[in-house]
Design a protein around this motif. Structure first.
Motif, short mmCIF file in Angstrom:
data_model
loop_
_atom_site.label_atom_id
_atom_site.label_comp_id
_atom_site.label_asym_id
_atom_site.label_seq_id
_atom_site.Cartn_x
_atom_site.Cartn_y
_atom_site.Cartn_z
N ILE A 162 12.44 -15.51 -3.62
CA ILE A 162 12.54 -14.50 -4.66
C ILE A 162 11.22 -13.74 -4.67
O ILE A 162 10.14 -14.31 -4.86
N ASP A 163 11.31 -12.44 -4.41
CA ASP A 163 10.14 -11.57 -4.27
C ASP A 163 9.77 -10.96 -5.63
O ASP A 163 10.62 -10.88 -6.52
N ASP A 164 8.54 -10.53 -5.76
CA ASP A 164 8.07 -9.81 -6.95
C ASP A 164 8.37 -10.59 -8.23
O ASP A 164 8.68 -10.01 -9.27
N PHE A 165 8.25 -11.91 -8.16
CA PHE A 165 8.58 -12.72 -9.32
C PHE A 165 7.64 -12.40 -10.48
O PHE A 165 6.44 -12.27 -10.30
N ILE B 118 4.93 -14.63 -6.15
CA ILE B 118 4.40 -14.09 -7.39
C ILE B 118 3.75 -12.74 -7.13
O ILE B 118 2.88 -12.62 -6.26
N ASP B 119 4.17 -11.76 -7.88
CA ASP B 119 3.74 -10.38 -7.65
C ASP B 119 2.24 -10.19 -7.89
O ASP B 119 1.64 -10.83 -8.75
N LYS B 120 1.70 -9.27 -7.12
CA LYS B 120 0.28 -8.92 -7.22
C LYS B 120 -0.16 -8.57 -8.64
O LYS B 120 -1.27 -8.91 -9.06
N VAL C 257 1.37 -16.56 -3.54
CA VAL C 257 0.70 -15.61 -4.42
C VAL C 257 0.35 -14.38 -3.60
O VAL C 257 -0.35 -14.47 -2.60
N GLU C 258 0.87 -13.24 -4.02
CA GLU C 258 0.75 -12.01 -3.24
C GLU C 258 -0.45 -11.17 -3.68
O GLU C 258 -0.90 -11.27 -4.81
N GLY C 259 -0.93 -10.35 -2.78
CA GLY C 259 -1.92 -9.35 -3.12
C GLY C 259 -3.32 -9.89 -3.34
O GLY C 259 -4.10 -9.31 -4.09
CA CA Z 1 6.41 -8.72 -3.22
#
Ligand code: CA
Ligand code: C2E
Ligand code: CA
Ligand code: CA
Length: 276
Positions: free
Chosen positions: A176-179, A199-201, A233-235
């Motif tokens: 699941i993206d951009d959680f 987890i979204d930036k 954890v993104e970004g």
């Molecule tokens: Ca994303």
């Protein structure tokens, strides 16, 4: 092409998003883009923070069109609207699998590729069949491929659950993206078994200055782990963010490690991590 990152796109301005002329131009250009070979895939490493190991790459689509370099945030919505997302999305999946197979043949360590899939694609009743076909063609084990979807596919939960089940039977992983950015993140993870929570930036950006943001992030990480999912954890952009996140035993992705790069350059970044 001289654009190497998001900030280098010269032809994009938010006002143009609303311009119907621009949209028409993009729609027209998209029709020719696949046959003209205008797409490429860039790869961004996902790094297990505790071990420093590269465990996968996210495939990110790039379009060098007659209109110039158009970022995915601009052309993906147009491709969804005009239907071009179906052949384009299938091309990205095939290309990412082909690349993974090439890396495996070189004797590189086992990793996965994560491929972004639009709700439109995911909700196509033939999507799972297409995935199975591509896996067959490219010789890639299903477990090495992760499909990234957003909670927007969960609008019709019954439909989504059935499609998820088909994919699970094939054996691909699901992320699941951009959680944490939508309205129904919890609903999305409540009803389906997911392998990875990304987890979204935006949730990471504020944690260094805010205890409340940190509390929320820590709780979401815990949630992912309690659901038996890997947490990405993104970004991540700075050493401070990476150091902080390392305590949480998550996987990190972001410019700190590498920007998304063409496969050969991404492999060189990967080599550096292997040497450490
Ligand atoms: Ca994303
Ligand atoms: P996303 O899936 O959330 O991908 C992450 C985006 O953040 C990528 O932008 C990536 O280049 C960027 N990014 C990675 N690390 C950092 C960082 O440390 N700082 C900052 N500021 N940004 C970072 P990109 O490549 O422009 O893609 C934007 C969105 O377009 C993606 O967001 C995804 O939703 C969509 N997209 C990209 N490729 C595809 C594709 O093949 N199919 C579909 N359906 N959507 C795609
Ligand atoms: Ca993604
Ligand atoms: Ca996104």
């Amino acid at each position: 092409a001289k654009s190497t990152g998001k900030e280098n796109y010269e032809f994009f301005s938010p006002e143009l998003l609303d311009s119907s002329i621009r949209k028409q131009e993009i729609t027209a250009a998209l029709q020719q883009a696949l046959v003209n070979g205008e797409f490429s895939v860039h790869y961004q490493p996902q790094v297990e923070l505790l071990s420093g190991r590269v465990i996968g790459f996210e495939a990110l689509l790039r379009w060098n069109s007659a209109l110039g370099a158009v970022p995915p945030a601009e052309f993906i919505p147009v491709a969804e609207e005009c239907g071009a997302i179906h052949p384009i999305g299938e091309w990205v999946l095939r290309e990412a699998c082909r690349q993974l197979d090439a890396w495996r043949r070189e004797g590189r360590p086992d990793i996965h590729v994560s491929v972004n899939v639009s709700a439109k694609q995911f909700l196509d009743p033939e999507f799972a069949e297409k995935v199975a076909r591509v896996l067959n063609e490219t010789n890639v084990p299903a477990g090495c491929v992760e499909i990234e979807i957003t909670e927007s596919v969960m609008i019709d939960l019954d439909t989504a659950a059935g499609l998820v089940e088909e994919l699970q039977e094939i054996g691909v992983k699901l992320a699941i993206d951009d959680f944490g950015t939508g309205y129904s993140s919890l609903n999305a993870v409540k009803n389906i078994q997911i392998d990875t929570l990304k987890i979204d930036k935006s949730l990471v950006d504020e944690v260094l200055g805010s205890d409340r943001s940190m509390a929320i992030l820590a709780t979401i990480i815990e949630l992912g782990k309690n659901l038996g999912a890997e947490v990405v954890v993104e970004g991540l952009e700075t050493i401070e963010q990476v150091t902080l996140m390392r305590q949480y035993e998550v996987i990190g992705q972001g410019y700190y490690f590498s920007r998304p790069l063409p496969a050969d350059k991404a492999a060189r970044v990967w080599d550096k991590y292997l040497e450490q």
